[in-house]
Design a protein around this motif. Structure first.
Motif, short mmCIF file in Angstrom:
data_model
loop_
_atom_site.label_atom_id
_atom_site.label_comp_id
_atom_site.label_asym_id
_atom_site.label_seq_id
_atom_site.Cartn_x
_atom_site.Cartn_y
_atom_site.Cartn_z
N MET A 63 0.83 -1.19 0.00
CA MET A 63 0.00 0.00 0.00
C MET A 63 0.88 1.25 0.00
O MET A 63 0.63 2.22 -0.74
CB MET A 63 -0.91 0.00 1.22
CG MET A 63 -1.84 1.21 1.31
SD MET A 63 -2.73 1.26 2.87
CE MET A 63 -1.39 1.60 4.01
N LEU A 64 1.94 1.27 0.82
CA LEU A 64 2.85 2.40 0.84
C LEU A 64 3.54 2.57 -0.52
O LEU A 64 3.70 3.69 -1.01
CB LEU A 64 3.91 2.22 1.93
CG LEU A 64 3.54 2.63 3.35
CD1 LEU A 64 4.74 2.45 4.28
CD2 LEU A 64 3.06 4.07 3.40
N SER A 65 3.96 1.46 -1.10
CA SER A 65 4.60 1.51 -2.42
C SER A 65 3.66 2.10 -3.45
O SER A 65 4.05 2.93 -4.27
CB SER A 65 5.04 0.11 -2.85
OG SER A 65 5.93 -0.46 -1.91
N PHE A 66 2.42 1.66 -3.41
CA PHE A 66 1.42 2.18 -4.35
C PHE A 66 1.18 3.67 -4.12
O PHE A 66 1.11 4.47 -5.05
CB PHE A 66 0.11 1.39 -4.18
CG PHE A 66 -1.04 1.98 -4.94
CD1 PHE A 66 -1.13 1.82 -6.32
CD2 PHE A 66 -2.03 2.69 -4.29
CE1 PHE A 66 -2.19 2.38 -7.02
CE2 PHE A 66 -3.09 3.23 -4.99
CZ PHE A 66 -3.18 3.08 -6.35
N TYR A 67 1.06 4.06 -2.84
CA TYR A 67 0.75 5.45 -2.52
C TYR A 67 1.85 6.39 -3.02
O TYR A 67 1.57 7.39 -3.69
CB TYR A 67 0.59 5.59 -1.01
CG TYR A 67 0.52 7.02 -0.53
CD1 TYR A 67 -0.63 7.78 -0.71
CD2 TYR A 67 1.61 7.63 0.09
CE1 TYR A 67 -0.70 9.10 -0.29
CE2 TYR A 67 1.56 8.94 0.52
CZ TYR A 67 0.41 9.67 0.32
OH TYR A 67 0.36 10.98 0.73
N PHE A 68 3.11 6.07 -2.72
CA PHE A 68 4.19 7.00 -3.06
C PHE A 68 4.55 6.98 -4.54
O PHE A 68 5.37 7.79 -4.98
CB PHE A 68 5.44 6.69 -2.22
CG PHE A 68 5.36 7.25 -0.84
CD1 PHE A 68 5.51 8.60 -0.62
CD2 PHE A 68 5.09 6.43 0.24
CE1 PHE A 68 5.42 9.14 0.66
CE2 PHE A 68 4.99 6.95 1.52
CZ PHE A 68 5.16 8.31 1.73
N THR A 69 3.96 6.09 -5.29
CA THR A 69 4.23 6.08 -6.74
C THR A 69 3.01 6.53 -7.55
O THR A 69 3.08 6.53 -8.78
CB THR A 69 4.64 4.67 -7.19
OG1 THR A 69 3.64 3.72 -6.78
CG2 THR A 69 5.96 4.28 -6.58
N THR A 70 1.93 6.89 -6.89
CA THR A 70 0.77 7.42 -7.63
C THR A 70 0.36 8.75 -7.00
O THR A 70 1.07 9.73 -7.13
CB THR A 70 -0.40 6.40 -7.61
OG1 THR A 70 -0.62 5.97 -6.25
CG2 THR A 70 -0.10 5.19 -8.46
N VAL A 71 -0.75 8.78 -6.30
CA VAL A 71 -1.26 10.05 -5.77
C VAL A 71 -0.34 10.62 -4.71
O VAL A 71 -0.28 11.84 -4.52
CB VAL A 71 -2.69 9.85 -5.21
CG1 VAL A 71 -3.65 9.50 -6.31
CG2 VAL A 71 -2.71 8.79 -4.12
N GLY A 72 0.38 9.77 -3.98
CA GLY A 72 1.28 10.26 -2.95
C GLY A 72 2.39 11.13 -3.51
O GLY A 72 2.85 12.06 -2.86
N TYR A 73 2.83 10.82 -4.73
CA TYR A 73 3.87 11.64 -5.37
C TYR A 73 3.38 13.08 -5.52
O TYR A 73 4.12 14.04 -5.24
CB TYR A 73 4.23 11.04 -6.72
CG TYR A 73 5.08 11.94 -7.57
CD1 TYR A 73 6.44 12.08 -7.33
CD2 TYR A 73 4.53 12.67 -8.62
CE1 TYR A 73 7.23 12.92 -8.10
CE2 TYR A 73 5.31 13.52 -9.40
CZ TYR A 73 6.65 13.63 -9.13
OH TYR A 73 7.42 14.48 -9.90
N TYR A 74 2.13 13.25 -5.95
CA TYR A 74 1.60 14.60 -6.15
C TYR A 74 1.30 15.27 -4.82
O TYR A 74 1.44 16.50 -4.70
CB TYR A 74 0.36 14.54 -7.04
CG TYR A 74 0.73 14.28 -8.48
CD1 TYR A 74 1.02 15.33 -9.34
CD2 TYR A 74 0.85 12.99 -8.97
CE1 TYR A 74 1.40 15.11 -10.65
CE2 TYR A 74 1.23 12.74 -10.27
CZ TYR A 74 1.50 13.81 -11.11
OH TYR A 74 1.90 13.58 -12.40
N LEU A 75 0.89 14.50 -3.82
CA LEU A 75 0.69 15.09 -2.50
C LEU A 75 2.01 15.58 -1.92
O LEU A 75 2.08 16.67 -1.33
CB LEU A 75 0.06 14.06 -1.56
CG LEU A 75 -1.45 13.87 -1.69
CD1 LEU A 75 -1.91 12.66 -0.90
CD2 LEU A 75 -2.20 15.11 -1.22
N CYS A 76 3.09 14.80 -2.11
CA CYS A 76 4.40 15.23 -1.63
C CYS A 76 4.90 16.44 -2.41
O CYS A 76 5.55 17.34 -1.84
CB CYS A 76 5.41 14.08 -1.75
SG CYS A 76 5.11 12.73 -0.60
N THR A 77 4.61 16.47 -3.70
CA THR A 77 4.97 17.64 -4.50
C THR A 77 4.25 18.88 -3.97
O THR A 77 4.85 19.95 -3.81
CB THR A 77 4.59 17.40 -5.97
OG1 THR A 77 5.32 16.27 -6.47
CG2 THR A 77 4.91 18.62 -6.81
#
Length: 1175
Positions: free
Chosen positions: A740-754
């Motif tokens: 789940m963490l891997s999925f998050y940081f490679t999809t929507v999480g990337y834009y949230l971190c941006t």
């Protein structure tokens, strides 16, 4: 954000290790390719040839020589790859001759290699032989140090023997040839060659042999026949009297048979002109071996041809499943959606000039000069100009295709995908030849001779059984009815590609008793023998199929026409190559591979972005995209197991997906990024998505900053919609924690971190401004110093590194190191920094943040057409302002305002140096967001363009909008369009809350004025609002314009004049008789400008209420004033820098360095005119 940084670093490391283990980058230069070419045939046969093809009939005398057998099998494929490069004009005729490989099916036992490996070897070997003073063994050892030189020497010797024996017709001459080579062979076997011949005279023998082969390569004429006979006699004379030692020379002179024939004039009097194809090939090769003296390091010269051959050669040593025969392989389809993009450039498209006098054709000629020369050579027009090609309709058509194959057109995509059929026909043809065998009358030469394999009915039928190409041209029917040029071009593509199928929506109007009913049909057509559309299938639909997003609906209506067990989705800005199409059989076998509990349902492929050479921006985008589609997806697929479908060109298990909802979700808005939902769907339904890098597909990307921004905005908006989707919710519920963490940081999480990266800047600066205005910053700084608290500095440093794209570049650098080598990777990275890639990445950060944040707040992401043309033209100031005003300029000026307030009222322990260290990243962000669109704008600092841009911008700003007036023509229409995203009550409330932040400026600054002293009462803040209200009333007086009465107009002008004088007098009196200072006036601007913007934003948010109060016109005029002010702040530095000519020159070098290195005449492109074109 820290987890995101660590993920970026670790993914780069793991991806690099996995790529190295997969043997990526082992062959990354032509020199490496040449050194390892000897091992290519064996690797090719073991990986890419089916068992059926390996049973090749070979001549009995060397049937046991596996190297020869491998070379004979490899040769027809390699030659067809080289032929395709020639057809695409990447190489010239001469380069094709040097790169082509002999069939290796004749009587010569040696493996014959392409001439580019053997070029210059014979002249060098002759020099070694001429300087030899040792024995035969030492000479051969020196020659054998270069294995290709040894091959060249042996091939020359055996070819010369075979050619002489074949062309000499008289018996005495043949006796001389046989006796001569018998003596030489004996001396070689006895290691006494230096006793038999004089090696210093070998150069003379080679010159005579060269003269003979030069004649024999031409078509026979009586004069050439006599010349060839004389050349043979000259060769005989030199060999007998100069090359052989005196003993042998005397023997041949006194040999009665030869002496009699020589005396009677019969010796070598008749020559048998070569007609056998194998013999003619040997003569041509021998002539080239003797004459080609330039190094093979520059063959091929074209960089794209080199890249393709290097990757193909490298992939031969990568792990892949064995290929099945064509008859046993998995059948598959290729599927391309098309709407109304460019199919084929028309002649007028190629010749129309932009505002700089540059046409597409002129641009392409300068970007690809070598390919233009190769094109003219291919059509037999030599030194012709583009204008002269209009004389011939066939040449004109070839010109259109040549240009279209260098753009992002449907014609290029169709050509690339049809390579699958060509590869299958070749493979099927050779498999059939090998299966019938020698007993059915085929020899080895017959097997290797692949000329005309495209005409073989059996091969074509076999390929058509296994491959289908469907292009879903949604509005093709409407285009035909309107006689649009796109329809004619699509029909032309069908005529040139018999296996191409076109699906489209056909609409019929059916008249009933009282109304007209529309009936919708999904149709599939092909071109018949007469070139007309022939209907294959017609399916009546229950209604209009376009209910959701256009592209997925376009795919959904036509997927029924695909065939086979697999389907490859290809966008219409993609390309394919014959050498990659040959590997498709191997890729399809991956569906049966062992990848864990579940078999693969989507096979991911790597992509090569072919638009990277146009400009520095295109290069940045190409590198960023390449990093994601190679190293990034490599890690996502393994070990993270969270790779999704990110677009094309993945291969789907067709049966799995069409029984589980299809490959495209088409709901409006939520499925704006329809590609990734196919990956979500496959994963949720227990599919398995893998990634494979031994095969690649070409892809075009956006090349201008505006195109890139629109594309990134579309993707960011799509990710914002994904946050709201049930697919992401279900994946989050079903994945284990780590996945789940891997999925998050490679999809929507990337834009949230941006977004968090940018919000960090705002939170930090608003916090510092609050502390500065409240007077708490000095005490807090002192306390933090005593306690040693450095957390804030660490957070800011991390934010800055993310902001300028350092962490984005880490996977990119790792990819460079892996596939280019360390030195090239470092060089590329330094060049990117010198071309201001940090500015580009910081600007890109703002784009993603704006569109993702807007979608989260308001929803309503939409498809943004980026265009796929050649963008090397000047973009007007007003166009850039419209696109980036709200996404970058407003936010940058807000940050700048915060920084100014901070420097004016904040506390810094070490003075200016401490302030610079704390705020340098924020100033860099401000400069990047404000000026990147103009820094990366061709001719952005050319004075004449600057003047024209200012006139255009002021005209746009002052032009009144109206019904039907587009935003690109009027500021008022654009301003109305910019408010369309505010639709919901939730969005209005959130916008209102966010707008209140601007009130901090006025609230804090009014208590810092000299006028207010130490008074901290709330009344001071109230008085500031009174002053603001007075300013608004004054602005209203100056902007009010009555429409009818001329008397009122005169009175208004009088009032405006009196008001102006009154303002000046009032300010002067305040400064003279109160504590109001000049600095207070500037501070008041800092206070009131943000408050005015906050009022403006709130008024726009509650548009209906404001309009009902009759204040909307005033709000619009205030907004126009703000946009005018922002525009002037940005325009002033541009105008100043435009005064200096060297700035424009520097900018051109900065933007187009890549193109310069390839010979691009940028000065002509940016300042081109008709005179330049004619010249």
């Amino acid at each position: 954000m820290d987890i995101h940084i660590w993920y970026t670093l670790l993914s780069a490391l793991v991806g690099g290790l996995i790529g190295a283990r997969a043997r990526l980058g082992e062959i990354r230069s032509i020199e490496m390719l040449q050194k390892r070419f000897e091992s290519f045939p064996e690797a090719f046969v073991k990986n890419l040839v089916s068992d059926q093809s390996r049973r090749m009939p070979l001549p009995r005398q060397y049937a046991q020589d596996l190297h020869k057998a491998y070379a004979a099998t490899f040769a027809p494929f390699w030659n067809d790859i080289i032929k395709s490069l020639r057809e695409e004009d990447y190489i010239s005729n001469r380069e094709m001759d040097l790169l082509s490989m002999p069939s290796n099916s004749g009587s010569l036992r040696l493996v014959q290699w392409p001439l580019f490996l053997l070029s210059s070897k014979i002249p060098y070997a002759l020099e070694l032989a001429g300087a030899c003073e040792d024995n035969q063994a030492d000479l051969w050892n020196r020659i054998s140090r270069d294995e290709y030189m040894a091959y060249a020497v042996q091939e020359c010797y055996y070819n010369a023997q075979n050619i002489l024996q074949s062309i000499i017709d008289d018996g005495e001459g043949r006796l001389w040839v046989e006796r001569l080579f018998r003596e030489i062979n004996n001396s070689i076997s006895e290691s006494s060659l230096l006793v038999t011949v004089l090696l210093k005279k070998l150069q003379l023998v080679a010159s005579r042999l060269n003269a003979l082969t030069g004649l024999l390569t031409r078509n026979e004429t009586p004069e050439l026949a006599r010349g060839a006979a004389k050349a043979v006699y000259d060769l005989y004379d030199v060999v007998t009297h100069d090359f052989l030692t005196p003993n042998l020379s005397d023997f041949f002179d006194t040999w009665n048979i030869l002496a009699k024939a020589r005396h009677e004039g019969r010796l070598f009097s008749r020559i048998l002109w070569p007609t056998n194809p194998e013999l003619k090939e040997q003569i041509k090769r021998l002539h080239l071996l003797l004459t080609v003296k330039n190094s093979a390091a520059n063959i091929p010269k074209n960089l794209e041809a080199r890249r393709r051959l290097e990757f193909f050669a490298n992939s031969l040593f990568m792990k892949m499943p064995p290929a099945k025969s064509v008859s046993e392989m998995i059948p598959f389809s290729v599927f391309t959606p098309y709407y109304s993009e460019t199919v084929l450039y028309s002649l007028s498209d190629l010749r129309v000039e932009n505002e700089d006098g540059i046409s597409i054709l002129f641009y392409l000629q300068k970007i690809f000069p070598d390919e233009w020369e190769n094109f003219l050579e291919r059509i037999g027009r030599g030194e012709s100009t583009a204008e002269s090609l209009q004389d011939s309709s066939s040449d004109t058509l070839e010109l259109r295709f040549w240009a279209s194959y260098r753009g992002q057109t449907l014609a290029r995509t169709v050509r690339g995908m049809m390579y699958y059929r060509r590869a299958l026909m070749l493979q099927s043809y050779l498999e059939r030849r090998s299966s019938v065998g020698v007993e059915d009358g085929y020899s080895g030469a017959d097997f290797i001779n692949t000329e005309g394999f495209e005409l073989s009915s059996d091969s074509r039928a076999q390929a058509d059984l296994k491959f289908t190409y469907v292009v879903s041209c949604q509005i093709y029917g409407q285009q035909k009815q309107k006689k649009a040029p796109e329809a004619a071009d699509i029909a032309l593509l069908m005529q040139r590609n018999e296996a191409l199928r076109v699906a489209f929506i056909h609409v019929e109007d059916i008249s009933s008793s009282d109304r007209i009913i529309k009936e919708y049909y999904s149709k599939l057509v092909k071109a018949d023998v007469h070139g007309r559309d022939q209907e294959i299938y017609s399916i009546k639909l229950p209604g209009d199929p376009k209910l959701g997003e256009g592209k997925p609906e376009n795919q959904n209506h036509a997927i029924i026409f695909t065939r086979g067990e697999a389907i490859q989705t290809i966008d219409m800005n993609q390309d394919n190559y014959l050498e990659e199409a040959i590997k498709m059989r191997n890729l399809l076998e991956e569906f049966g591979g062992n990848y864990g509990i579940r078999a693969p349902t989507i096979l991911g492929l790597r992509e090569h972005v072919f638009t990277g050479s146009v400009s520095s921006l295109a290069w940045f985008m190409s590198n960023q995209e390449t990093s994601f589609v190679t190293l990034g997806q490599r890690v996502l697929a393994y070990p993270l197991k969270v790779r999704m479908h990110y677009g094309h060109p993945d291969v789907f298990d067709r049966l799995f997906h069409i029984t589980r909802g299809g490959i495209s979700k088409a709901s409006r808005v939520i499925n704006i990024s329809e590609d990734i939902y196919a990956g979500f769907n496959s994963t949720l339904r227990q599919g398995n998505i893998t990634h494979h890098e031994y095969i690649q597909v070409g892809k075009g990307r956006d090349v201008g900053l505006n195109q890139i921004a629109l594309f990134e905005g579309k993707v960011a908006g799509g990710n914002g919609e994904q946050v709201l989707s049930r697919d992401v919710y279900r994946i989050g519920q079903l994945f284990d924690f780590f996945r789940m963490l891997s999925f998050y940081f490679t999809t929507v999480g990337y834009y949230l971190c941006t977004m968090m990266t940018v919000l960090t800047v705002y939170i930090f600066l608003y916090g510092r401004v609050y502390l500065a205005l409240s007077g708490l910053d000095s005490a807090i700084s002192f306390k933090a110093k005593i306690s040693g608290n450095t957390a804030l500095d660490a957070a800011l440093n991390a934010q800055f590194l993310v902001q300028i794209g350092v962490f984005t570049a880490v996977p990119m650098i790792m990819g460079f190191i892996l596939e280019l080598g360390l030195l090239k990777a470092l060089f590329s990275f330094v060049i990117m920094q010198l071309q201001l890639c940090a500015v580009f990445f910081t600007f890109s950060l703002g784009t993603k943040t704006h569109y993702f944040g807007r979608t989260i707040l308001h929803g309503g992401a939409k498809y943004r057409a980026t265009g796929r043309g050649f963008v090397v033209r000047h973009i007007k100031f007003a166009e850039n302002y419209r696109l980036y005003s709200r996404s970058h300029f407003v936010k940058a000026l807000e940050v700048a305002l915060l920084l100014i307030v901070y420097i004016a009222y904040g506390y810094t322990e070490n003075g200016a140096s401490s302030f610079i260290i704390l705020t340098i990243s924020s100033w860099f962000l401000v400069i990047s967001w404000l000026f990147a669109p103009y820094l990366f704008n061709p001719s952005g600092f050319e004075w004449q363009k600057t003047v024209e841009d200012f006139d255009d911008w002021t005209s746009w700003l002052l032009y009144k909008g109206g019904v039907g007036v587009k935003g690109e023509h009027s500021w008022e229409s654009w301003w109305d369009e910019e408010q369309m995203h505010i639709q919901t009550m939730r969005g209005r409330i959130l916008e209102t809350i966010l707008s209140i932040r601007f009130a901090i400026f006025q609230y804090g600054i009014v208590y810092k004025l000299n006028l207010t002293g130490n008074d901290t009462s709330l009344a001071i803040y109230g008085y500031s609002w009174v002053v603001l209200f007075v300013f608004i009333m004054i602005f209203k007086i100056f902007t009010f314009s009555p429409r009818k009465s001329s008397n009122l107009q005169l009175l208004l002008r009088f009032i405006q004049g009196v008001t102006s004088i009154g303002i000046i007098v009032a300010i002067a009196l305040f400064v003279a008789f109160t504590d109001l200072s000049v600095t207070d006036l500037f501070a008041s601007i800092l206070a009131f400008v943000p408050t005015g913007w906050a009022i403006l934003c709130i008024a726009i948010t509650w548009k209906g209420l404001v309009r009902s109060l009759g204040l909307w016109d005033s709000v619009r005029e205030v907004a126009r004033m703000y946009d005018a002010g922002m525009g002037m702040l940005i325009f002033a530095p541009l105008a100043f820098l435009s005064w200096f000519p060297f700035i424009s020159t520097f900018q051109s070098r900065l933007l187009f360095n890549q193109a310069f290195s390839r010979g691009l005449e940028i000065s002509l492109i940016l300042a081109g005119n008709k005179a330049n074109v004619q010249a």
